[in-house]
Scaffold this motif. Structure first.
Motif, mmCIF file in Angstrom:
data_model
loop_
_atom_site.group_PDB
_atom_site.id
_atom_site.type_symbol
_atom_site.label_atom_id
_atom_site.label_comp_id
_atom_site.label_asym_id
_atom_site.label_seq_id
_atom_site.Cartn_x
_atom_site.Cartn_y
_atom_site.Cartn_z
ATOM 1 N N LEU A 102 28.724 25.681 14.914
ATOM 2 C CA LEU A 102 30.062 25.201 15.251
ATOM 3 C C LEU A 102 30.242 25.082 16.766
ATOM 4 O O LEU A 102 30.799 24.092 17.253
ATOM 5 C CB LEU A 102 31.117 26.140 14.659
ATOM 6 N N ILE A 103 29.743 26.061 17.510
ATOM 7 C CA ILE A 103 29.811 25.993 18.972
ATOM 8 C C ILE A 103 29.013 24.792 19.483
ATOM 9 O O ILE A 103 29.449 24.074 20.389
ATOM 10 C CB ILE A 103 29.312 27.307 19.600
ATOM 11 N N ILE A 106 30.978 21.618 18.808
ATOM 12 C CA ILE A 106 32.047 21.480 19.800
ATOM 13 C C ILE A 106 31.476 20.959 21.117
ATOM 14 O O ILE A 106 32.063 20.087 21.767
ATOM 15 C CB ILE A 106 32.789 22.821 19.988
ATOM 16 N N GLY A 107 30.310 21.462 21.506
ATOM 17 C CA GLY A 107 29.655 20.969 22.717
ATOM 18 C C GLY A 107 29.250 19.511 22.597
ATOM 19 O O GLY A 107 29.351 18.740 23.556
ATOM 20 N N ILE A 109 30.749 17.234 20.690
ATOM 21 C CA ILE A 109 31.986 16.444 20.767
ATOM 22 C C ILE A 109 32.454 16.329 22.217
ATOM 23 O O ILE A 109 32.873 15.258 22.668
ATOM 24 C CB ILE A 109 33.072 17.070 19.862
ATOM 25 N N TYR A 110 32.350 17.416 22.960
ATOM 26 C CA TYR A 110 32.734 17.391 24.377
ATOM 27 C C TYR A 110 31.859 16.414 25.165
ATOM 28 O O TYR A 110 32.358 15.619 25.958
ATOM 29 C CB TYR A 110 32.631 18.800 24.962
#
Length: 120
Positions: A102-103, A106-107, A109-110
């Protein structure tokens, strides 16, 4: 009681493993021909005469793309042992791996929103 003779094979292996590269470099240094000149200092471009300076500045997007690739490549290195021992680890390891992925998502997507993945 400290038994040093048990480690004789280790010390022999360490000595041989150290001597092989040292001797290879030493023999190469002694036997290799030394030639200096302007041709030796030019950059090699498949036998074609080089045009311009070899020191050019790359755009930052190449580095960003490589950095994102390395991050997700290392992710597989961390997830592979977890996947191989999934049955023995239990639900807590599954939750930890889920948080890890998940982390990383998120990275991703960023990086996507910042435009690090665009190749234009």
């Amino acid at each position: 009681m400290f038994l040093l003779p048990k480690y004789d094979s280790f010390w022999l292996f360490l000595l041989i493993a150290s001597l092989i590269p040292v001797s290879a470099f030493s023999i190469s240094k002694i036997l290799a021909p030394v030639s200096q000149g302007p041709e030796k200092l030019t950059s090699y471009e498949s036998g074609i005469e080089p045009m311009g300076d070899a020191w050019i500045q790359f755009q930052i997007r190449y580095y960003m793309f490589a950095l994102v690739f390395v991050i997700f490549d290392v992710e597989t290195v961390f997830l592979y042992p977890w996947a191989m021992s999934f049955k023995e680890l239990g639900i807590s390891a599954f939750i930890e791996a889920l948080i890890f992925v998940l982390i990383l998502i998120i990275g991703l997507i960023y990086a996507w929103r910042k435009g690090a993945l665009e190749w234009s």
